[in-house]
Design an enzyme around this catalytic site. Structure first.
Site, PDB file in Angstrom:
ATOM      1  N   CYS A   1       0.822  -1.218   0.000  1.00  0.00           N
ATOM      2  CA  CYS A   1       0.000   0.000   0.000  1.00  0.00           C
ATOM      3  C   CYS A   1       0.855   1.269   0.000  1.00  0.00           C
ATOM      4  O   CYS A   1       0.487   2.268  -0.610  1.00  0.00           O
ATOM      5  CB  CYS A   1      -0.968   0.010   1.178  1.00  0.00           C
ATOM      6  SG  CYS A   1      -0.191  -0.266   2.783  1.00  0.00           S
TER       7      CYS A   1
ATOM      8  N   HIS B   1      -1.381   0.566   7.415  1.00  0.00           N
ATOM      9  CA  HIS B   1      -2.068   0.731   6.142  1.00  0.00           C
ATOM     10  C   HIS B   1      -1.807   2.158   5.672  1.00  0.00           C
ATOM     11  O   HIS B   1      -1.529   3.034   6.485  1.00  0.00           O
ATOM     12  CB  HIS B   1      -3.571   0.469   6.299  1.00  0.00           C
ATOM     13  CG  HIS B   1      -4.307   0.418   4.994  1.00  0.00           C
ATOM     14  ND1 HIS B   1      -3.853  -0.321   3.915  1.00  0.00           N
ATOM     15  CD2 HIS B   1      -5.455   1.025   4.565  1.00  0.00           C
ATOM     16  CE1 HIS B   1      -4.692  -0.162   2.897  1.00  0.00           C
ATOM     17  NE2 HIS B   1      -5.667   0.656   3.260  1.00  0.00           N
TER      18      HIS B   1
ATOM     19  N   ASP C   1      -8.418   4.826  -1.180  1.00  0.00           N
ATOM     20  CA  ASP C   1      -7.896   3.588  -0.592  1.00  0.00           C
ATOM     21  C   ASP C   1      -8.109   2.473  -1.610  1.00  0.00           C
ATOM     22  O   ASP C   1      -9.237   2.079  -1.887  1.00  0.00           O
ATOM     23  CB  ASP C   1      -8.639   3.280   0.714  1.00  0.00           C
ATOM     24  CG  ASP C   1      -8.169   1.986   1.375  1.00  0.00           C
ATOM     25  OD1 ASP C   1      -7.265   1.318   0.832  1.00  0.00           O
ATOM     26  OD2 ASP C   1      -8.716   1.628   2.439  1.00  0.00           O
TER      27      ASP C   1
END
Length: 206
Positions: free
Chosen positions: A30, A84, A100
């Site tokens: 990520c 994250h 996201d």
């Protein structure tokens, strides 16, 4: 059906990223996916780069629940990540948006919808699961972030998850500083560190 699922970008909002399926994406990387999004926004000039932040979500224990993630085992179970990373667009014209690439919520998702549905509240969580955020301006993130992807290798050198096909992101100063970004110690690294409630408060009304 729960209507909230459909609350995507408002018609007045100009989306600053490609459609989800056209974004550079590697599962479990990520931090690099968001770096590539920042790079796209800067190169394509889809909005002023000072409106954009990379946001690392983690805590001292590296155990943070996030809801509405594709990796969820089903139902309304959160995924517990060690960290994250999402992209935040503080939109001067109206409400902010979260990008996201791992959520089942819209891409982009209005900030208040994302915080309500994906982050919820720390109030009912045990201390070990409470979230902190490190918000780094996109320009700083592009200049300073480096990862040799060693965190994704087993001790025998085998990949835990296959890496992106493009070369590692590095700077003249560093080949690996990911831990400084994941760390929620405000005295290291770049950007500002917030508790979840303070983060929501600070950016919701911008």
């Amino acid at each position: 059906e729960n209507m909230v699922e459909e609350e995507g970008a408002s018609p007045e909002y100009t989306v600053i990223a490609p459609p989800r399926q056209e974004c550079v994406y590697t599962s479990c990387y990520c931090e690099e996916n968001v770096w590539k999004l920042c790079e796209y926004i800067k190169d394509q000039e889809t909005c002023p780069v000072d409106e954009v932040y990379a946001v690392f979500i983690s805590n001292e224990k590296r155990t943070i629940p996030i809801w509405k993630q594709k990796a969820s085992r089903g139902g309304d179970e959160p995924v517990i990540w060690d960290y994250h990373v999402v992209l935040l667009h503080v939109n001067k014209e109206g409400p902010g948006y979260i990008y996201d690439l791992d959520t089942v919520l819209p891409f982009p998702c209005p900030f208040d919808v994302y915080s309500r549905e994906a982050l919820k509240s720390d109030m009912f969580l045990k201390p070990d699961f409470r979230r902190k955020m490190r918000a780094i301006s996109a320009a700083t993130y592009l200049k300073t972030f480096a990862s040799d992807r060693s965190h994704m290798k087993h001790s025998n050198g085998a990949w835990r998850m296959l890496p992106p096909s493009y070369p590692c992101i590095e700077t003249t100063e560093s080949k690996m500083n990911l831990d400084d970004f994941i760390s929620m110690d405000a005295s290291v690294g770049y950007g500002e560190v917030y508790k979840l409630a303070d983060f929501v408060q600070h950016f919701r009304t911008k």
